[in-house]
Design a protein around this motif. Structure first.
Motif, PDB file in Angstrom:
ATOM      1  N   GLY A  16       0.928  -1.259   0.023  1.00 57.83           N
ATOM      2  CA  GLY A  16       0.175   0.319   0.074  1.00 57.83           C
ATOM      3  C   GLY A  16       0.801   1.195   0.012  1.00 57.83           C
ATOM      4  O   GLY A  16       0.656   2.280  -0.723  1.00 57.83           O
ATOM      5  N   ALA A  17       1.862   1.176   0.796  1.00 59.95           N
ATOM      6  CA  ALA A  17       2.849   2.554   0.733  1.00 59.95           C
ATOM      7  C   ALA A  17       3.456   2.720  -0.780  1.00 59.95           C
ATOM      8  O   ALA A  17       3.530   3.870  -0.910  1.00 59.95           O
ATOM      9  N   ILE A  18       4.017   1.494  -1.118  1.00 61.60           N
ATOM     10  CA  ILE A  18       4.824   1.632  -2.299  1.00 61.60           C
ATOM     11  C   ILE A  18       3.776   2.316  -3.240  1.00 61.60           C
ATOM     12  O   ILE A  18       4.029   3.349  -4.332  1.00 61.60           O
ATOM     13  N   ARG A  19       2.638   1.733  -3.567  1.00 58.38           N
ATOM     14  CA  ARG A  19       1.658   2.193  -4.643  1.00 58.38           C
ATOM     15  C   ARG A  19       1.025   3.824  -4.060  1.00 58.38           C
ATOM     16  O   ARG A  19       0.951   4.310  -5.065  1.00 58.38           O
ATOM     17  N   ARG A  20       0.821   3.823  -2.907  1.00 57.69           N
ATOM     18  CA  ARG A  20       0.413   5.414  -2.414  1.00 57.69           C
ATOM     19  C   ARG A  20       1.620   6.368  -2.888  1.00 57.69           C
ATOM     20  O   ARG A  20       1.314   7.405  -3.576  1.00 57.69           O
ATOM     21  N   MET A  21       2.727   5.990  -2.562  1.00 57.88           N
ATOM     22  CA  MET A  21       3.835   6.844  -2.902  1.00 57.88           C
ATOM     23  C   MET A  21       3.748   7.128  -4.446  1.00 57.88           C
ATOM     24  O   MET A  21       4.162   8.144  -4.900  1.00 57.88           O
ATOM     25  N   ARG A  74       1.617   6.943  -6.727  1.00 61.09           N
ATOM     26  CA  ARG A  74       0.527   7.744  -7.039  1.00 61.09           C
ATOM     27  C   ARG A  74       0.881   9.049  -6.982  1.00 61.09           C
ATOM     28  O   ARG A  74       0.552   9.832  -7.790  1.00 61.09           O
ATOM     29  N   GLN A  75       1.155   9.491  -5.471  1.00 57.67           N
ATOM     30  CA  GLN A  75       1.696  10.613  -5.183  1.00 57.67           C
ATOM     31  C   GLN A  75       2.462  11.461  -5.967  1.00 57.67           C
ATOM     32  O   GLN A  75       2.404  12.597  -6.567  1.00 57.67           O
ATOM     33  N   ALA A  76       3.592  10.875  -6.259  1.00 57.44           N
ATOM     34  CA  ALA A  76       4.654  11.372  -6.999  1.00 57.44           C
ATOM     35  C   ALA A  76       4.487  11.621  -8.392  1.00 57.44           C
ATOM     36  O   ALA A  76       4.647  12.341  -9.247  1.00 57.44           O
ATOM     37  N   ALA A  77       3.428  10.466  -9.015  1.00 53.69           N
ATOM     38  CA  ALA A  77       2.957  10.740 -10.221  1.00 53.69           C
ATOM     39  C   ALA A  77       1.979  12.190 -10.471  1.00 53.69           C
ATOM     40  O   ALA A  77       2.216  12.834 -11.611  1.00 53.69           O
ATOM     41  N   GLU A  78       1.200  12.235  -9.494  1.00 44.06           N
ATOM     42  CA  GLU A  78       0.323  13.418  -9.512  1.00 44.06           C
ATOM     43  C   GLU A  78       1.412  14.400  -9.463  1.00 44.06           C
ATOM     44  O   GLU A  78       1.030  15.736 -10.027  1.00 44.06           O
ATOM     45  N   ALA A  79       2.174  14.601  -8.727  1.00 41.28           N
ATOM     46  CA  ALA A  79       3.282  15.848  -8.283  1.00 41.28           C
ATOM     47  C   ALA A  79       4.033  16.078  -9.810  1.00 41.28           C
ATOM     48  O   ALA A  79       4.245  17.168 -10.162  1.00 41.28           O
ATOM     49  N   ALA A  80       4.397  15.163 -10.311  1.00 44.60           N
ATOM     50  CA  ALA A  80       5.098  15.149 -11.734  1.00 44.60           C
ATOM     51  C   ALA A  80       4.329  15.830 -12.719  1.00 44.60           C
ATOM     52  O   ALA A  80       4.763  16.668 -13.449  1.00 44.60           O
ATOM     53  N   GLY A  81       3.118  15.376 -13.168  1.00 43.27           N
ATOM     54  CA  GLY A  81       2.245  15.689 -14.078  1.00 43.27           C
ATOM     55  C   GLY A  81       2.516  14.878 -15.253  1.00 43.27           C
ATOM     56  O   GLY A  81       3.474  14.288 -15.262  1.00 43.27           O
ATOM     57  N   SER A  82       1.523  14.778 -16.301  1.00 45.29           N
ATOM     58  CA  SER A  82       1.522  14.071 -17.349  1.00 45.29           C
ATOM     59  C   SER A  82       2.618  14.390 -18.116  1.00 45.29           C
ATOM     60  O   SER A  82       3.158  13.567 -18.980  1.00 45.29           O
ATOM     61  N   GLY A  83       2.959  15.507 -18.326  1.00 46.18           N
ATOM     62  CA  GLY A  83       3.971  16.062 -19.245  1.00 46.18           C
ATOM     63  C   GLY A  83       5.159  15.539 -18.822  1.00 46.18           C
ATOM     64  O   GLY A  83       6.292  15.054 -19.972  1.00 46.18           O
ATOM     65  N   ARG A  87      -5.261   1.852  -0.973  1.00 44.14           N
ATOM     66  CA  ARG A  87      -4.979   2.416   0.253  1.00 44.14           C
ATOM     67  C   ARG A  87      -4.878   1.573   1.348  1.00 44.14           C
ATOM     68  O   ARG A  87      -4.855   1.932   2.636  1.00 44.14           O
ATOM     69  N   GLU A  88      -4.651   0.173   0.962  1.00 48.76           N
ATOM     70  CA  GLU A  88      -4.495  -0.748   1.988  1.00 48.76           C
ATOM     71  C   GLU A  88      -3.329  -0.343   2.925  1.00 48.76           C
ATOM     72  O   GLU A  88      -2.180  -0.125   2.542  1.00 48.76           O
ATOM     73  N   GLY A  89      -3.396  -0.470   4.251  1.00 49.50           N
ATOM     74  CA  GLY A  89      -2.280  -0.183   5.039  1.00 49.50           C
ATOM     75  C   GLY A  89      -2.099   0.883   5.415  1.00 49.50           C
ATOM     76  O   GLY A  89      -1.289   1.452   6.356  1.00 49.50           O
ATOM     77  N   SER A  90      -2.947   1.895   4.988  1.00 50.44           N
ATOM     78  CA  SER A  90      -2.918   3.523   5.477  1.00 50.44           C
ATOM     79  C   SER A  90      -3.771   3.583   6.602  1.00 50.44           C
ATOM     80  O   SER A  90      -5.023   3.128   6.180  1.00 50.44           O
ATOM     81  N   GLU A  91      -3.777   4.610   7.423  1.00 53.33           N
ATOM     82  CA  GLU A  91      -4.605   4.857   8.255  1.00 53.33           C
ATOM     83  C   GLU A  91      -5.036   6.386   8.161  1.00 53.33           C
ATOM     84  O   GLU A  91      -4.293   7.216   8.165  1.00 53.33           O
ATOM     85  N   GLY A  92      -6.342   6.400   8.300  1.00 54.38           N
ATOM     86  CA  GLY A  92      -6.932   7.792   8.430  1.00 54.38           C
ATOM     87  C   GLY A  92      -6.530   8.654   7.059  1.00 54.38           C
ATOM     88  O   GLY A  92      -6.227   9.805   7.059  1.00 54.38           O
ATOM     89  N   ASP A  93      -6.498   7.918   5.882  1.00 51.81           N
ATOM     90  CA  ASP A  93      -6.292   8.583   4.653  1.00 51.81           C
ATOM     91  C   ASP A  93      -7.581   9.199   4.191  1.00 51.81           C
ATOM     92  O   ASP A  93      -8.630   8.716   3.905  1.00 51.81           O
ATOM     93  N   SER A  94      -7.668  10.455   4.450  1.00 56.87           N
ATOM     94  CA  SER A  94      -9.132  11.059   3.864  1.00 56.87           C
ATOM     95  C   SER A  94      -8.888  11.600   2.584  1.00 56.87           C
ATOM     96  O   SER A  94     -10.098  12.114   2.146  1.00 56.87           O
ATOM     97  N   GLY A  95      -8.030  11.355   1.828  1.00 53.86           N
ATOM     98  CA  GLY A  95      -7.795  11.927   0.432  1.00 53.86           C
ATOM     99  C   GLY A  95      -7.410  12.992   0.030  1.00 53.86           C
ATOM    100  O   GLY A  95      -6.970  13.411  -0.951  1.00 53.86           O
ATOM    101  N   HIS A  96      -6.851  14.017   1.176  1.00 52.39           N
ATOM    102  CA  HIS A  96      -6.237  15.044   1.030  1.00 52.39           C
ATOM    103  C   HIS A  96      -4.659  15.175   1.462  1.00 52.39           C
ATOM    104  O   HIS A  96      -4.454  14.512   2.788  1.00 52.39           O
ATOM    105  N   HIS A  97      -3.763  15.471   0.870  1.00 53.18           N
ATOM    106  CA  HIS A  97      -2.432  15.066   1.102  1.00 53.18           C
ATOM    107  C   HIS A  97      -1.992  16.594   1.166  1.00 53.18           C
ATOM    108  O   HIS A  97      -2.100  17.602   0.702  1.00 53.18           O
TER     109      HIS A  97
END
Length: 302
Positions: free
Chosen positions: A46-51, A53-62, A207-217
């Motif tokens: 869950g941590a690897i997939r979440r990280m 996802r977040q890094a991909a969102e920060a990088a942007g599609s370009g 999000r397996e393995g995450s606690e209190g993940d409300s969707g806001h980072h």
């Protein structure tokens, strides 16, 4: 059918029931170990997939298109489908439902004018594809009872190499997700390209393995930049996704086999009851016939 024939059949069915009960107990023991492995992996996966996802969102599609492993094709001409099956059968519809789902997905892509490259783990999947004339490009067998991370890495490296070399433009995986010993659901996920990967959907399984993940980072500053981080994370993400699928599939296999063997044992018990009843009726008929013969003989003498 004579009493002797019925007795032989009862003995045969009893022996079969002993085997199915033993297989049920073995599957139950292996299932418990498989469940423990899944629980141990979930926080890390869950941590690897979440990280990622977040890094991909920060990088942007370009920015993602700057690296070969992250590049998204303008058009998809070839799709790789990885089907996770088992080396053994006697597990109900466990293998067949993955094979059917994989072939159905392949036919959809072919209908869209795309080519399909098959990859399969487990002898059942490999042999079924070969029998249907769909020779898999990658075959991985001999470890489905207890897959290791090295097995997942071997499969992941082949798929990533095919993607980077331009041999395939999309990578999908189909496996049996473990819900309970009685329930296994076919799951279909996109691994590559990252822009279309299942992890970017942000579903609950990611999000397996995450606690209190409300969707806001919180805002995160990446050092080095997100693309460099993704270059290191993506291979781990592909490997851990395949490894998780293998573990889920293994637990599902043991659960399906345990259920199938329990059902077989119960059916054997029903057959034994029916045969016993038939034998008692045959014995009663023989006794009745003997009594009638004695009575008939007595009447003849008188």
């Amino acid at each position: 059918m004579s009493q002797r024939d019925i007795k032989n059949r009862i003995s045969s069915v009893q022996n079969i029931r002993k085997i199915t009960r033993a297989m049920e107990m073995v599957a139950a023991a292996r299932l418990r170990r498989a469940e423990q492995r899944i629980e141990a992996l979930r926080p890390y996966a869950g941590a690897i997939r979440r990280m990622t996802r977040q890094a991909a969102e920060a990088a942007g599609s370009g920015e993602l298109s700057k690296l070969p492993i992250l590049a998204s094709r303008d058009s998809e001409s070839t799709v790789a489908i990885l089907m996770v099956t088992a080396d053994r059968g006697l597990a109900g519809a466990f293998n067949s439902q993955i094979i059917r789902a994989g072939i159905r997905a392949a036919d959809e892509f072919v209908g869209e004018g795309k080519q399909v490259e098959y990859f399969a783990t487990g002898r059942r999947g490999v042999s079924s594809l070969t029998f249907r004339g769909r020779e898999p490009k990658g075959s991985y067998v001999g470890f489905t009872d207890r897959p290791s991370y090295a097995n997942a890495r071997e499969v992941a490296e082949a798929l990533m190499a095919a993607y980077v070399d331009g041999e395939v433009d999309r990578v999908e995986i189909l496996y049996n997700g473990y819900v309970s010993p009685l329930v296994q659901e076919v799951r279909r996920e996109t691994l590559l390209p990252l822009q279309q990967a299942t992890i970017l959907e942000g579903n609950e399984r990611d999000r397996e393995g995450s606690e209190g993940d409300s969707g806001h980072h919180a805002l995160v500053e990446y050092e080095p930049d997100p693309v460099d981080i993704l270059q290191r994370l993506v291979p781990d993400y592909v490997e851990i996704s395949i490894f998780r699928a293998m573990l889920e599939s293994t637990a599902s296999e043991h659960g399906a086999r345990m259920t199938a063997m329990r059902s077989a044992s119960e059916n054997a018990g029903d057959v034994i009851s029916d045969l016993t009843l038939e034998m008692n009726r045959a014995r009663q008929a023989e006794i009745t016939q003997e009594i009638m013969e004695v009575v008939g003989g007595a009447e003849a003498l008188s």
